[in-house]
Scaffold this active site. Structure first.
Site, short mmCIF file in Angstrom:
data_model
loop_
_atom_site.label_atom_id
_atom_site.label_comp_id
_atom_site.label_asym_id
_atom_site.label_seq_id
_atom_site.Cartn_x
_atom_site.Cartn_y
_atom_site.Cartn_z
N LYS A 91 0.90 -1.29 0.04
CA LYS A 91 -0.01 0.13 -0.13
C LYS A 91 0.91 1.51 0.16
O LYS A 91 0.55 2.32 -0.66
CB LYS A 91 -0.92 -0.05 1.14
CG LYS A 91 -1.85 1.40 1.45
CD LYS A 91 -2.80 1.83 0.42
CE LYS A 91 -3.38 2.71 0.61
NZ LYS A 91 -4.29 3.25 -0.44
N LEU A 92 1.90 1.18 0.82
CA LEU A 92 2.73 2.39 0.69
C LEU A 92 3.50 2.59 -0.58
O LEU A 92 3.58 3.64 -1.10
CB LEU A 92 3.67 2.05 1.75
CG LEU A 92 3.41 2.35 3.13
CD1 LEU A 92 4.51 2.34 4.36
CD2 LEU A 92 2.69 3.66 3.56
#
Length: 298
Positions: A174-175
Site C-alpha cells: 500500500k505504501l
C-alpha cells in the site's frame, strides 16, 4: 459452517461504504460509535447493530475490520481501556484496512497472538465512490488459511483482491502504491505550475497529455480538480498523503535503500501541510505549488 459475524471500526469516507456492503450482502454487522452519527444511523437502518466500544465489537464478532487514519489510531483502538484487546477471544481475526506503518502491524500481531487473535493487514486503493459501489482494490498480508477465511467478506466491498504475501506485506504494498500516486500528484502540480508560468495554460497542457501515453486514471481524477474545480474529485487529504510518505521513508530506512524521489514527494506534501492546508484534498496540491511559485492555474 456458521456465518462469520463481522465487526467494523472506522466509519469514515471509506469505511461507511465498506460496512454498507458487508451488511447488505448478508453478514451480521456490529459497529461502534463514530463521530459521524449519519454513518452509524444509516448502517443501523440497513441492519447493523450499534455497540458502545471496540471491546464489545470484539466480543460480538468473529472478524473485525479497522479502517482508521493511521497506526496511532489503530494502536489506540486495539490497546485502549475499552479496545479490541479487552474484548479479545480465541479465533478472532482483526483486519487492518488502514494505511499503517508495517512495523506497528508486526508489533500488534505479536501482542495479540498469545490471546488467540490473528491480526492481518488488508489496506485499500481507490476512492469513497468505489467503497460505496463495492469495487475497491485490496492488498492482503496474511497466512494462506486466514486469507481464505476473510476473502469472502472482503469480496463484499472489493472488486480486486491480491494476496500480496505474509503479515505486513499488504501495508508495504500500500505504501508503494501511494508513493506512485502521490509522486504523480507532486509531478503534475509542478508541471502545471511551470506550464502556467511559461505561458501554456492548463487547458492546453491537458489537450496534449489527455489520450496520450502519459494519460491514466489518476491523471484524469487530478485534472478534474485542476480544470473543472471539482473539489470532490479525489477525497484524500494532504495530511494523509504526507503521513503515508513518512511511513514510506521509514520503510526505505528499514530496507537500507536510498529514496531521494520519495523524500522529494514527502517534502512537497509536508510543505503543503505546514502552510495550513492539511485538510485540503490531494489534487489541490496543484494550487498550492502554483501559489508558491507566484502564479495561479487559470
Amino acid at each position: 459452517m456458521a456465518v462469520e459475524k463481522i465487526g467494523f471500526i472506522g466509519l469514515g469516507m471509506m469505511g461507511h461504504g465498506m460496512a454498507k456492503n458487508i451488511v447488505e450482502k448478508g453478514y451480521p454487522l456490529f459497529i461502534a460509535g463514530h463521530r459521524s452519527r449519519t454513518a452509524v444511523e444509516d448502517l443501523v437502518r440497513r441492519g447493523a447493530t450499534e455497540l458502545t466500544s471496540p471491546a464489545e465489537v470484539a466480543q460480538a464478532a468473529t472478524i473485525v475490520f479497522l479502517c482508521v487514519s493511521a497506526s496511532p489510531q489503530v494502536e489506540a483502538v486495539v490497546r485502549g481501556s475499552s479496545g479490541l484487546k479487552a474484548g479479545a477471544h480465541e479465533g478472532l481475526v482483526v483486519v487492518d484496512c488502514s494505511t499503517s506503518d508495517p512495523n506497528s502491524t508486526l508489533a500488534l500481531a505479536a501482542e495479540l497472538a498469545p490471546l488467540g487473535v490473528t491480526f492481518i493487514d488488508a489496506p485499500l486503493s481507490r476512492t469513497p465512490k468505489e467503497a460505496w459501489e463495492g469495487t475497491l482494490d485490496c492488498m492482503v498480508g496474511a497466512d494462506t488459511a486466514t486469507f481464505e477465511r476473510v476473502r469472502p467478506v472482503i469480496s463484499t466491498w472489493a472488486g480486486k483482491i491480491v494476496h500480496v504475501g505474509g503479515l505486513g506485506d499488504g501495508h508495504k504494498m500500500k505504501l508503494l502504491n501511494n508513493f506512485i500516486a502521490m509522486g504523480y500528484a507532486a509531478l503534475y502540480a509542478e508541471a502545471l505550475a511551470l506550464s502556467q508560468k511559461s505561458g501554456i495554460s492548463p487547458q492546453t497542457f491537458d489537450s496534449v497529455i489527455r489520450g496520450g501515453r502519459m494519460d491514466c486514471g489518476f491523471y484524469q481524477t487530478f485534472m478534474r480538480y485542476a480544470l473543472e474545480r471539482d473539489e470532490n474529485a479525489h477525497k484524500f487529504s494532504l495530511a494523509n498523503a504526507a503521513k503515508d510518505m513518512r511511513y514510506l521513508e521509514a520503510m526505505a530506512n528499514a530496507a537500507g535503500i536510498a529514496n531521494p524521489v520519495g523524500n522529494a514527494v514527502k517534502n512537497t506534501f509536508a510543505a503543503a501541510v505546514a502552510s495550513g492546508h492539511a485538510e485540503a484534498y490531494v489534487p489541490m496540491i496543484s494550487d498550492i505549488v502554483a501559489a508558491g511559485n507566484g502564479t495561479k492555474l487559470t
